[in-house]
Design an enzyme around this catalytic site. Sequence first.
Site, PDB file in Angstrom:
ATOM      1  N   HIS A  23       0.833  -1.201   0.000  1.00  0.00           N
ATOM      2  CA  HIS A  23       0.000   0.000   0.000  1.00  0.00           C
ATOM      3  C   HIS A  23       0.867   1.250   0.000  1.00  0.00           C
ATOM      4  O   HIS A  23       1.509   1.573   0.999  1.00  0.00           O
ATOM      5  CB  HIS A  23      -0.891  -0.035   1.251  1.00  0.00           C
ATOM      6  CG  HIS A  23      -1.812   1.114   1.396  1.00  0.00           C
ATOM      7  ND1 HIS A  23      -1.773   1.976   2.479  1.00  0.00           N
ATOM      8  CD2 HIS A  23      -2.828   1.547   0.601  1.00  0.00           C
ATOM      9  CE1 HIS A  23      -2.723   2.869   2.357  1.00  0.00           C
ATOM     10  NE2 HIS A  23      -3.378   2.639   1.231  1.00  0.00           N
ATOM     11  N   HIS A  65      -1.139  10.507  -2.125  1.00  0.00           N
ATOM     12  CA  HIS A  65      -2.344   9.977  -1.479  1.00  0.00           C
ATOM     13  C   HIS A  65      -3.573  10.805  -1.825  1.00  0.00           C
ATOM     14  O   HIS A  65      -4.683  10.280  -1.957  1.00  0.00           O
ATOM     15  CB  HIS A  65      -2.146   9.941   0.033  1.00  0.00           C
ATOM     16  CG  HIS A  65      -3.378   9.653   0.812  1.00  0.00           C
ATOM     17  ND1 HIS A  65      -4.182   8.559   0.564  1.00  0.00           N
ATOM     18  CD2 HIS A  65      -3.978  10.324   1.832  1.00  0.00           C
ATOM     19  CE1 HIS A  65      -5.201   8.563   1.402  1.00  0.00           C
ATOM     20  NE2 HIS A  65      -5.105   9.615   2.170  1.00  0.00           N
TER      21      HIS A  65
END
Length: 341
Positions: A23, A65
Site C-alpha cells: 500500500h 495519497h
Amino acid sequence: MHATESLAMPPVTRLPRPVVIGHRGAPAYRPEHTAASFELAIDMGADLIEPDVVVSRDGVLVVRHESELSLSTDVADRAAFADRRTTRTVKGKEVTGWFTEDFTLAELRTLRAVERMPSLRPLNTAYDGRFGILTLAEVVHLARRRSTPTRRIEVLVELKNVTWPDGSGPTLSALAAAELRRLGVASAAGPVIVQSFDAGLLRDLRARLGENGPRLVQLVDDGAEGDRMVGLAGLREISTYAQGIAPSRRRILTACGADARGCRLVEEAHRAALSVFCWTLRAENAFLPEQRRRGNRPGARGDAVADARHLLDLGLDGLITDSPDLAVTALRRSPRQSAVA
C-alpha cells in the site's frame, strides 16, 4: 509462475494464492509513495505495489495519497509557493492547502516527500527530504525493472479525484486511459490493475478501453453506498465492468464475524466472478483491534501477523498493507501456503 502470467487477476474467480499488495509501497518503514518505499515493498515480497494517482496542472498523472500536498511534502515550508495555498471543495468538504492541480510537474519535482504520520512512525522522519514526487509512469517503469522471468511485479493504481481550479478540465478517466495506452499497459494481460471508489470513473474507463482493457477493482467504502455495492444485486452490477472488489478491513470483519472461517461476503463475490482484496492492514496498535495490541503506545507494533492470518482464513484474494513483510509472513503460515511459489 512466468512473467507473462498474472497472479493478481487470472480468468478464474479464486486466485492461485492470495497476493500481498504494498500500500503506497512499504510506508510502515519509508515515507509513502517514494521510490524507496516501493522498492522496499518489492524486496519484502509484495506481488503488487499500490500508488494513488492525482493530476498536475499540466495533466501529468503523479503519485500522491491526495491532491492536497501539505501532509506528505514540504510544500508548506516553500516561500515561493506560499501564494498557492487555497481553499477548495473536495468531495463536498472544504479543504485548505496546496493542491497538485495548481502545480506543473516541473514545480512538483522541486518538492520533497515527508512522513505523513510522524507521531506514529517517527523513525520514518529520518527520510524526510530525501525523495521527490514520482509520476505514474515512473512507478510502472520501476515495477517493470524489478520484474523477472519468474516474478512479475504488478501495479494496482488507485485513481483519486481531480479538482480543477476553474471547475473544468479533462476527467481523470480520460487522462488515465491515454496514459495507460501510452505506457502499453492498457490490456487485461498487462501489469496494471486500476481501482477507484468512483464507480462512474471505472465504468468510463471500461468504455474508453473496452472489454479487453485493464482489470478493474471497485473499492468499497464503509458508508451506505458501500452497503449497496456488497449486496447480491450490487455485486452482480460490479461484475459487469470490474474483476474485483476491495472492501475495507472493517467491512470484511463486520460481515464475516471475528471468529468465522469462511465468509458469506467473500463467497458471494466469488460466485459473481469477483476477486476480493482488503484494505488497509497496518501494524501499529492504533489500527489494530484490542486483542491484537501489544502495550499501550498507539505507535507500538501489535500482532499484525495474526491479524493478516485471520483475514486470509476468511478466503480473501489479496491484502493491501503498509507492512508487506508481515503479510508475507502470515501468508507463509496460512493453510493456503502450499500454493505459494
